[in-house]
Every structure is written in structure tokens, then in C-alpha cells.
Design an enzyme around this catalytic site. Structure first.
Site, mmCIF file in Angstrom:
data_model
loop_
_atom_site.group_PDB
_atom_site.id
_atom_site.type_symbol
_atom_site.label_atom_id
_atom_site.label_comp_id
_atom_site.label_asym_id
_atom_site.label_seq_id
_atom_site.Cartn_x
_atom_site.Cartn_y
_atom_site.Cartn_z
ATOM 1 N N ASN A 40 55.961 -32.882 -30.088
ATOM 2 C CA ASN A 40 56.763 -31.578 -29.493
ATOM 3 C C ASN A 40 58.244 -32.057 -29.621
ATOM 4 O O ASN A 40 59.100 -31.234 -29.210
ATOM 5 C CB ASN A 40 56.482 -31.070 -27.971
ATOM 6 C CG ASN A 40 54.930 -30.493 -28.018
ATOM 7 O OD1 ASN A 40 54.397 -31.103 -27.226
ATOM 8 N ND2 ASN A 40 54.673 -29.358 -28.689
ATOM 9 N N HIS A 68 49.956 -30.291 -33.167
ATOM 10 C CA HIS A 68 51.318 -29.784 -33.858
ATOM 11 C C HIS A 68 51.932 -30.739 -34.795
ATOM 12 O O HIS A 68 52.887 -30.756 -35.248
ATOM 13 C CB HIS A 68 52.472 -29.573 -32.925
ATOM 14 C CG HIS A 68 52.179 -28.036 -31.899
ATOM 15 N ND1 HIS A 68 51.869 -27.167 -32.559
ATOM 16 C CD2 HIS A 68 52.473 -27.853 -30.856
ATOM 17 C CE1 HIS A 68 51.779 -25.906 -31.626
ATOM 18 N NE2 HIS A 68 52.113 -26.467 -30.638
#
Ligand SMILES: [Fe+2]
Length: 260
Positions: A40, A68
Site C-alpha cells: 500500500n 494489491h
């Protein structure tokens, strides 16, 4: 062997508080290895080669990730190189990158494995079987194994830790951005915490701006999340492992909030 594991670094606030705290953390804990979840770091979603380098330069040895990992496509070519950035081991084999790495430092060997959960997460292979498939080979090279289990469900992370109790040194949960107060050593010597927490904005909603998240809950409409401004927090876990047995000796939560 001493290890510092930094909880999910979120956006600029997370990068800055880590950079400002790392010398003090090194002095206080004298870690042989620093591992950080960095999926992140780029504005709350994904990682770029430049930001990966920033983490490595300040002393992070390995960066783990999760759902992610591929959010920023610039990272894709870098993942094919021999770099210290992991993707979940239980992603399809065709995905760029690797799911574990063995490091050697200060006459010690440490294997770091990254997996992701399947409960309330994107479909992927079984994390239990994925680790089973490599663990015997890995143990020939490294007695100490640390697993970053990137998952949403507390039950899945606990089941994983209990299943591997005594066969890996530590299971550290990541992804929820909320540090849990259940750090412990399981009966056969595996250190476990459901979630290491987040290194990022203290006053947001798991890192994102409060306004955008609340608006999404109020309207149900799609919303573009930005990082919350304001002071930061640093969440981490400190571990001590026995090099001879591969078992954990100590686990401790770290939770620091910037002063106003
Ligand atoms: Fe995540």
C-alpha cells in the site's frame, strides 16, 4: 535471531513515519532482519520500483505484499528480476514474481514466505497446500521460517497458524490494517499475531480519507479513496527466534502514534 516486521505501510504518511522512526527502532531492537508489508505504499494501493528502492535503502530487507501487489503496472518488470519483493506464493504460477525468499545474514538463515487468504479475498490457490508444497525443501536451507499471511478473516489466519504450529517460526497476519492484541507463541513454538496492523495515517479509516469512506457507506456509490492527511502511526511486531530449533522465543506488538 531478531526480526522487526513492519505492518502494512500506507501511502506517504506511512513511508515518512517509518523513515523517521527506523533509526530509533534499530537502536531499540537491534534486528537482524527488517521485513515490511509494502503493498500500500503508493498512495494506499500498490508499489512502484522507486518506492521499493526507498524501503530497501532505509534498511528493509524484504518487502511482502498481498492483493494489491500488481496495482501499479510499473512494478511488473521489476518483479521478474531478483529483487526483494514478494508476491503471494499461492497466486497462479504465471504471475510475475516469487512467493518466498531465503536470506542469509549475521551467520543466520531466514526464509520469508508470503501467502494470501481465500476468505473475503480474490480467488487464489490454497495457502495451506501451497506452503506444504515447499516447506520441506525450504527447511533444508533455513530452519527459521516467517510467513506473512495476508488475509481478511481472523479465523483463516488462526487456522493457518495452528496448522503450521511447530513447523514454522512465525505467522504474521497482515491486510486488515488493524493491529490485533493476540500476539502469542503457540504450544509447539510458532509465534502468531492475527494482524500486525498498519503504518500509515492514524486518523483515517484503515488509512483512507474518512470523508470518502463514510460517503461510500452512506450512498453505496463508487468512491475514489485518497489517503487521510494528518498524523501517522507505526504498527510493527518484534520477534526473537531460536536459530538452532527454528522456534519462537518472543513476540511483541509495537504501536506508536505521532504526537500532535
Ligand atoms: Fe491488502
Amino acid at each position: 535471531m531478531k526480526i522487526l516486521f513492519i505492518g502494512d505501510i500506507y501511502g506517504k504518511t506511512g513511508r515518512v513515519i517509518l523513515k523517521n522512526s527506523i533509526t530509533k527502532l534499530k537502536d531499540e531492537y537491534s534486528p537482524d532482519y527488517i521485513i515490511a508489508n509494502g503493498e500500500n505504499v503508493d498512495r494506499g494501493k500498490g508499489i512502484t520500483p522507486t518506492l521499493l528502492q526507498e524501503l530497501l535503502i532505509i534498511g528493509v530487507d524484504v518487502v511482502t505484499s498481498g492483493n494489491h501487489i500488481y496495482a501499479k503496472k510499473e512494478i511488473l518488470p521489476a518483479m521478474e528480476e531478483d529483487i526483494k519483493l514478494l508476491r503471494p506464493l499461492n497466486y497462479p504460477k504465471a504471475c510475475p514474481g516469487k512467493g518466498y525468499i531465503i536470506l542469509n545474514k549475521n551467520n543466520t538463515s531466514l526464509c520469508i514466505i508470503n501467502v494470501t487468504g481465500r476468505v473475503y479475498m480474490e480467488p487464489c490457490d490454497d495457502p495451506f497446500l501451497s506452503v506444504e508444497s515447499i516447506i520441506d525443501e525450504v527447511k533444508k536451507e533455513a530452519k527459521n521460517i516467517l510467513i506473512d499471511f495476508h488475509g481478511e478473516a481472523t479465523s483463516e489466519k488462526a487456522a493457518f497458524a495452528w496448522y503450521f504450529d511447530g513447523r514454522v517460526s512465525a505467522v504474521i497476519g497482515t491486510h486488515t490494517h488493524v493491529q490485533t492484541a493476540d500476539d502469542r507463541i503457540l504450544p509447539f513454538g510458532t509465534a502468531f499475531i492475527t494482524d500486525a496492523g498498519m503504518t500509515g495515517p492514524y486518523e483515517g479509516i484503515i488509512g483512507a480519507s474518512r470523508e470518502a469512506v463514510i460517503d461510500k457507506f452512506l450512498t453505496g456509490m463508487p468512491s475514489y479513496f485518497t489517503c487521510q492527511e494528518g498524523k501517522g502511526q507505526l504498527n510493527a511486531v518484534f520477534l526473537e527466534l531460536c536459530e538452532q530449533t527454528g522456534k519462537a522465543i518472543h513476540i511483541e506488538r509495537i504501536n506508536k502514534v505521532e504526537k500532535d
